[in-house]
Design an enzyme around this catalytic site. Structure first.
Site, PDB file in Angstrom:
ATOM      1  N   ASP A 158      -9.794   4.572  13.828  1.00 16.19           N
ATOM      2  CA  ASP A 158      -9.079   3.577  14.490  1.00 16.19           C
ATOM      3  C   ASP A 158      -9.633   2.743  15.261  1.00 16.19           C
ATOM      4  O   ASP A 158      -9.472   2.546  16.581  1.00 16.19           O
ATOM      5  CB  ASP A 158      -8.152   4.398  15.454  1.00 16.19           C
ATOM      6  CG  ASP A 158      -6.865   3.910  15.911  1.00 16.19           C
ATOM      7  OD1 ASP A 158      -6.111   3.316  14.937  1.00 16.19           O
ATOM      8  OD2 ASP A 158      -6.381   3.772  17.013  1.00 16.19           O
ATOM      9  N   CYS A 217       5.906   8.470  -4.142  1.00 15.16           N
ATOM     10  CA  CYS A 217       7.196   8.202  -3.584  1.00 15.16           C
ATOM     11  C   CYS A 217       8.256   8.369  -4.635  1.00 15.16           C
ATOM     12  O   CYS A 217       9.390   8.302  -4.011  1.00 15.16           O
ATOM     13  CB  CYS A 217       7.061   7.168  -2.605  1.00 15.16           C
ATOM     14  SG  CYS A 217       6.060   7.179  -1.155  1.00 15.16           S
ATOM     15  N   CYS A 220      12.362   7.539  -4.119  1.00 17.32           N
ATOM     16  CA  CYS A 220      12.659   7.734  -2.772  1.00 17.32           C
ATOM     17  C   CYS A 220      12.566   6.469  -1.881  1.00 17.32           C
ATOM     18  O   CYS A 220      11.422   5.831  -1.969  1.00 17.32           O
ATOM     19  CB  CYS A 220      12.077   8.971  -2.103  1.00 17.32           C
ATOM     20  SG  CYS A 220      12.681   9.069  -0.185  1.00 17.32           S
ATOM     21  N   CYS A 223      12.272   5.958   4.054  1.00 22.81           N
ATOM     22  CA  CYS A 223      11.813   5.484   5.048  1.00 22.81           C
ATOM     23  C   CYS A 223      12.295   4.071   5.338  1.00 22.81           C
ATOM     24  O   CYS A 223      12.561   3.550   6.533  1.00 22.81           O
ATOM     25  CB  CYS A 223      10.504   5.456   5.101  1.00 22.81           C
ATOM     26  SG  CYS A 223       9.816   4.821   3.478  1.00 22.81           S
ATOM     27  N   CYS A 269       6.445   5.815  17.332  1.00 21.43           N
ATOM     28  CA  CYS A 269       7.615   5.940  16.950  1.00 21.43           C
ATOM     29  C   CYS A 269       7.253   6.670  15.546  1.00 21.43           C
ATOM     30  O   CYS A 269       6.735   6.305  14.743  1.00 21.43           O
ATOM     31  CB  CYS A 269       8.388   4.610  16.606  1.00 21.43           C
ATOM     32  SG  CYS A 269      10.038   4.926  15.490  1.00 21.43           S
ATOM     33  N   CYS A 276      10.896  11.531   5.961  1.00 14.72           N
ATOM     34  CA  CYS A 276      10.062  11.433   4.652  1.00 14.72           C
ATOM     35  C   CYS A 276      10.455  12.834   4.097  1.00 14.72           C
ATOM     36  O   CYS A 276       9.765  13.792   4.718  1.00 14.72           O
ATOM     37  CB  CYS A 276       8.643  11.119   4.974  1.00 14.72           C
ATOM     38  SG  CYS A 276       7.739  11.293   3.665  1.00 14.72           S
TER      39      CYS A 276
HETATM   40  C1  B12 Z   1      -2.569  -2.296  13.092  1.00 14.97           C
HETATM   41  C2  B12 Z   1      -2.067  -0.832  13.137  1.00 14.97           C
HETATM   42  C3  B12 Z   1      -0.612  -0.459  13.305  1.00 14.97           C
HETATM   43  C4  B12 Z   1       0.312  -1.388  13.631  1.00 14.97           C
HETATM   44  C5  B12 Z   1       0.754  -2.123  12.154  1.00 14.97           C
HETATM   45  C6  B12 Z   1       0.833  -0.729  11.230  1.00 14.97           C
HETATM   46  C7  B12 Z   1       0.579  -1.172   9.616  1.00 14.97           C
HETATM   47  N1  B12 Z   1       1.561  -0.809   8.801  1.00 14.97           N
HETATM   48  O1  B12 Z   1      -0.250  -2.311   9.483  1.00 14.97           O
HETATM   49  C8  B12 Z   1       1.421  -0.640  14.327  1.00 14.97           C
HETATM   50  C9  B12 Z   1       1.122  -0.802  15.901  1.00 14.97           C
HETATM   51  C10 B12 Z   1       2.929  -1.025  14.101  1.00 14.97           C
HETATM   52  C11 B12 Z   1       1.096   0.744  13.924  1.00 14.97           C
HETATM   53  C12 B12 Z   1       2.040   1.841  13.936  1.00 14.97           C
HETATM   54  C13 B12 Z   1       1.706   3.168  13.377  1.00 14.97           C
HETATM   55  N2  B12 Z   1       0.292   3.488  13.128  1.00 14.97           N
HETATM   56 CO1  B12 Z   1      -1.195   2.434  13.107  1.00 14.97          CO
HETATM   57  N3  B12 Z   1      -2.707   1.550  12.936  1.00 14.97           N
HETATM   58  C14 B12 Z   1      -2.964   0.258  12.826  1.00 14.97           C
HETATM   59  C15 B12 Z   1      -4.480   0.027  12.354  1.00 14.97           C
HETATM   60  C16 B12 Z   1      -5.251  -0.434  13.816  1.00 14.97           C
HETATM   61  C17 B12 Z   1      -4.599  -0.955  11.462  1.00 14.97           C
HETATM   62  C18 B12 Z   1      -3.617  -1.018  10.149  1.00 14.97           C
HETATM   63  C19 B12 Z   1      -3.841  -2.191   9.134  1.00 14.97           C
HETATM   64  O2  B12 Z   1      -4.868  -2.673   9.008  1.00 14.97           O
HETATM   65  N4  B12 Z   1      -2.717  -2.538   8.809  1.00 14.97           N
HETATM   66  C20 B12 Z   1      -2.909  -3.863   7.555  1.00 14.97           C
HETATM   67  C21 B12 Z   1      -2.238  -3.574   6.432  1.00 14.97           C
HETATM   68  C22 B12 Z   1      -2.648  -4.811   5.420  1.00 14.97           C
HETATM   69  O3  B12 Z   1      -2.531  -2.310   5.893  1.00 14.97           O
HETATM   70  P1  B12 Z   1      -1.317  -1.285   5.383  1.00 14.97           P
HETATM   71  O4  B12 Z   1      -0.026  -1.326   6.314  1.00 14.97           O
HETATM   72  O5  B12 Z   1      -1.991  -0.188   5.415  1.00 14.97           O
HETATM   73  O6  B12 Z   1      -0.953  -2.022   3.967  1.00 14.97           O
HETATM   74  C23 B12 Z   1      -1.467  -1.500   2.798  1.00 14.97           C
HETATM   75  C24 B12 Z   1      -0.034  -1.032   2.049  1.00 14.97           C
HETATM   76  O7  B12 Z   1       0.738  -1.920   1.942  1.00 14.97           O
HETATM   77  C25 B12 Z   1      -0.786  -0.854   0.595  1.00 14.97           C
HETATM   78  N5  B12 Z   1      -0.071  -1.622  -0.312  1.00 14.97           N
HETATM   79  C26 B12 Z   1      -0.099  -2.893  -0.838  1.00 14.97           C
HETATM   80  N6  B12 Z   1       0.799  -3.109  -1.783  1.00 14.97           N
HETATM   81  C27 B12 Z   1       1.461  -1.956  -1.968  1.00 14.97           C
HETATM   82  C28 B12 Z   1       2.790  -1.875  -2.783  1.00 14.97           C
HETATM   83  C29 B12 Z   1       3.400  -0.562  -2.516  1.00 14.97           C
HETATM   84  C30 B12 Z   1       4.552  -0.286  -3.293  1.00 14.97           C
HETATM   85  C31 B12 Z   1       2.901   0.320  -1.433  1.00 14.97           C
HETATM   86  C32 B12 Z   1       3.755   1.521  -1.348  1.00 14.97           C
HETATM   87  C33 B12 Z   1       1.731   0.015  -0.613  1.00 14.97           C
HETATM   88  C34 B12 Z   1       1.241  -1.080  -0.819  1.00 14.97           C
HETATM   89  O8  B12 Z   1      -2.016  -1.681   0.554  1.00 14.97           O
HETATM   90  C35 B12 Z   1      -2.193  -2.292   1.877  1.00 14.97           C
HETATM   91  C36 B12 Z   1      -3.674  -2.232   2.358  1.00 14.97           C
HETATM   92  O9  B12 Z   1      -4.154  -3.405   1.411  1.00 14.97           O
HETATM   93  C37 B12 Z   1      -5.014   1.474  11.881  1.00 14.97           C
HETATM   94  C38 B12 Z   1      -6.186   1.754  12.212  1.00 14.97           C
HETATM   95  C39 B12 Z   1      -7.311   1.291  11.449  1.00 14.97           C
HETATM   96  N7  B12 Z   1      -8.601   0.700  11.784  1.00 14.97           N
HETATM   97  O10 B12 Z   1      -7.119   1.152  10.330  1.00 14.97           O
HETATM   98  C40 B12 Z   1      -3.906   2.277  12.643  1.00 14.97           C
HETATM   99  C41 B12 Z   1      -3.221   3.484  11.515  1.00 14.97           C
HETATM  100  C42 B12 Z   1      -2.783   2.663  10.304  1.00 14.97           C
HETATM  101  N8  B12 Z   1      -2.022   3.810  12.389  1.00 14.97           N
HETATM  102  C43 B12 Z   1      -1.783   5.102  12.185  1.00 14.97           C
HETATM  103  C44 B12 Z   1      -0.849   5.655  12.519  1.00 14.97           C
HETATM  104  C45 B12 Z   1      -0.624   7.233  12.889  1.00 14.97           C
HETATM  105  C46 B12 Z   1       0.437   4.890  13.197  1.00 14.97           C
HETATM  106  C47 B12 Z   1       1.576   5.236  13.424  1.00 14.97           C
HETATM  107  C48 B12 Z   1       2.555   6.524  12.788  1.00 14.97           C
HETATM  108  C49 B12 Z   1       1.870   5.650  14.965  1.00 14.97           C
HETATM  109  C50 B12 Z   1       3.420   6.067  15.364  1.00 14.97           C
HETATM  110  N9  B12 Z   1       3.903   7.357  15.349  1.00 14.97           N
HETATM  111  O11 B12 Z   1       3.894   5.250  16.167  1.00 14.97           O
HETATM  112  C51 B12 Z   1       2.684   4.207  13.304  1.00 14.97           C
HETATM  113  C52 B12 Z   1       3.408   3.996  11.737  1.00 14.97           C
HETATM  114  C53 B12 Z   1       4.119   2.705  11.427  1.00 14.97           C
HETATM  115  C54 B12 Z   1       3.864   2.393  10.089  1.00 14.97           C
HETATM  116  N10 B12 Z   1       4.912   2.799   9.326  1.00 14.97           N
HETATM  117  O12 B12 Z   1       2.753   1.953   9.578  1.00 14.97           O
HETATM  118  C55 B12 Z   1      -2.896   5.797  11.216  1.00 14.97           C
HETATM  119  C56 B12 Z   1      -2.005   5.951   9.960  1.00 14.97           C
HETATM  120  C57 B12 Z   1      -2.557   7.396   9.287  1.00 14.97           C
HETATM  121  C58 B12 Z   1      -1.806   7.538   8.069  1.00 14.97           C
HETATM  122  N11 B12 Z   1      -1.680   8.765   7.761  1.00 14.97           N
HETATM  123  O13 B12 Z   1      -1.546   6.683   7.174  1.00 14.97           O
HETATM  124  C59 B12 Z   1      -3.936   4.862  11.337  1.00 14.97           C
HETATM  125  C60 B12 Z   1      -4.771   4.643  10.170  1.00 14.97           C
HETATM  126  C61 B12 Z   1      -4.951   5.298  12.385  1.00 14.97           C
HETATM  127  C62 B12 Z   1      -5.775   6.086  12.281  1.00 14.97           C
HETATM  128  N12 B12 Z   1      -7.081   6.128  12.235  1.00 14.97           N
HETATM  129  O14 B12 Z   1      -5.276   7.365  11.821  1.00 14.97           O
HETATM  130  N13 B12 Z   1      -0.326   0.827  13.440  1.00 14.97           N
END
Ligand code: B12
Length: 383
Positions: A158, A217, A220, A223, A269, A276
């Site tokens: 994180d 997934c 489904c 979410c 949240c 899920c």
């Molecule tokens: C910024 C951040 C947030 C932001 C934005 C989240 C986001 N989705 O980007 C906010 C504050 C909203 C947030 C919320 C939450 N977060 Co957060 N957050 C982070 C953080 C710091 C960076 C995430 C990041 O870089 N996102 C950037 C985008 C590009 O990445 P991504 O969303 O993962 O996108 C990927 C997918 O889209 C996928 N993808 C691409 N194409 C496609 C196509 C399809 C069809 C699919 C399915 C996927 C897919 O590839 C992308 C990456 O290249 C990480 C910690 C870290 N240092 O990594 C924790 C982290 C992601 N968070 C975490 C958690 C627990 C949460 C929450 C559950 C907390 C809560 N209960 O409130 C929520 C969940 C919200 C959600 N649905 O994401 C955990 C997730 C654990 C896990 N099992 O995945 C992390 C990894 C922290 C940790 N070290 O454990 N978070």
């Protein structure tokens, strides 16, 4: 040579450990992580996360990060593990479970039904205690073992320096769900993720075991449809500007259009995880362990609104609060109070009166909103 590893000093220049030795070390590291309580451990190469970099840059261009910085601040850095540890070759990625049974039955998404007489704010499961610390402690024996063999190793979790989910995905821990969380097969998404970055050359897990984006997934998309604000704008793509988990952490006023949707949440949240089916099935098959008695699943909103700055930071300072300014906790609590409070309750009315008359226009406005929601607009403008 140590039974399970290869000493770096024992490796002649320009020679890598043999495949068998490296596999032995990898398996030993995985065993160390599992012994330390990790639910899953995987190994991957430390090469650049090129796709993730493109995603970060692309989403930032579209404004989907809102005002968030984190990994978005410097995608060149957060997608290149060699910026954490020059010469890094491998990542050992671990998942720490924070799945616990709920002290109260979870309300259905969109529904708020707290039974206690005093209004309660909800805290997302990951934030109820310091699970990141537990994860770090569980990753540490892996790093210690590597260092003992002369390799370098750094634990990150994180941290803005690495996109944890991309590392977990590459290490084969699970697949990217449509809610963008990493789901572990059969176990779901209630995990926090962290990584040991090392210069020890380790064979990656079998790439055929890795799941594609969204692969498991299937059709489904519960979410996406259940997110109270429609923040999941496409499978795996989150618009932070609408995500309640971000909005409770964001500076400034809470956007009015999403206040009703916040329900009782005051920090984090879990809606997109609660609905899920993989999580639900995992809970049915293997009921979660009891929640800790001091789990802080619910916070008394009136106590929160009554507490001093110091008391709030002592109780919740571990949370990400903009500028560590407790007024943002009060802001969230006022919105939650407007959603779950009772305008006929004298203690609630007293709290509203207090916050309607403070020298802080943002909190006054949130208190006025809450009063309006509770049918107590009469309190606004009272002297
Ligand atoms: C910024 C951040 C947030 C932001 C934005 C989240 C986001 N989705 O980007 C906010 C504050 C909203 C947030 C919320 C939450 N977060 Co957060 N957050 C982070 C953080 C710091 C960076 C995430 C990041 O870089 N996102 C950037 C985008 C590009 O990445 P991504 O969303 O993962 O996108 C990927 C997918 O889209 C996928 N993808 C691409 N194409 C496609 C196509 C399809 C069809 C699919 C399915 C996927 C897919 O590839 C992308 C990456 O290249 C990480 C910690 C870290 N240092 O990594 C924790 C982290 C992601 N968070 C975490 C958690 C627990 C949460 C929450 C559950 C907390 C809560 N209960 O409130 C929520 C969940 C919200 C959600 N649905 O994401 C955990 C997730 C654990 C896990 N099992 O995945 C992390 C990894 C922290 C940790 N070290 O454990 N978070």
């Amino acid at each position: 040579m140590q039974p399970w590893g290869v000493l770096r000093s024992a490796v002649p220049e320009a020679r890598q450990p043999t495949a068998t030795v490296a596999t032995g070390l990898r398996d030993r590291l995985i065993a160390l992580g599992v012994d330390a309580g990790l639910a899953a451990v995987g190994v991957a190469s430390a090469e650049l996360f090129a796709h993730t970099r493109d995603d970060l840059v692309g989403r930032r261009k579209r404004g989907l990060n809102g005002a968030m910085q984190f990994t978005y601040r410097n995608p060149e850095r957060s997608t290149d593990p060699r910026r954490i540890l020059p010469g890094a070759t491998s990542l050992v990625v671990g998942a720490w479970s924070y799945r616990r049974s709920e002290p109260e039955p979870e309300p259905e998404p969109g529904q708020v039904r707290f039974l206690p007489t005093r209004p309660a704010g909800r805290v997302a499961r990951y934030a109820r205690r310091d699970h990141y610390e537990s994860l770090r402690l569980a990753l540490e024996p892996i790093a210690v073992h590597l260092r003992g063999l002369g390799w370098r190793a750094t634990v990150v979790c994180d941290d803005n320096a690495l996109v944890d989910r991309a590392a977990a995905h590459r290490a084969g821990l699970g697949w990217f769900g449509k809610n963008s969380l990493i789901l572990l097969p059969g176990l779901g998404s209630w995990f926090v993720l962290g990584t040991v970055v090392t210069d020890a050359p380790l064979p990656a897990v079998d790439p055929t075991e890795r799941a594609p984006h969204g692969g498991r997934c299937g059709s489904c998309s519960r979410c996406l449809t259940s997110c109270p604000t429609g923040a999941l704008v496409a499978p795996g793509v989150l618009d932070a500007r609408r995500c309640l988990a971000w909005l409770v952490q964001a500076p400034g006023p809470f956007p009015e259009e999403y206040r009703r949707a916040l329900g009782g949440w005051i920090y984090g949240c879990d809606e997109c995880q609660q609905v899920c089916p993989v999580n639900r099935l995992a809970d049915r098959r293997d009921p979660p362990p009891a929640g800790e008695p001091d789990s802080h699943a619910a916070v008394d909103l009136l106590d929160l609104l009554d507490a001093s700055d110091d008391a709030l930071l002592a109780a919740h300072g571990r949370w990400y609060i903009p500028g560590r300014d407790p007024r943002y906790l009060r802001r969230n609590a006022l919105v939650a109070l407007g959603n779950v409070g009772d305008g006929g309750d004298p203690a609630t009315v007293a709290a509203l009166r207090r916050w309607l008359h403070v020298d802080d226009p943002m909190l006054v406005e949130h208190a006025a909103w809450a009063a309006g929601q509770l049918g107590r607009s009469d309190l606004v403008g009272e002297r």
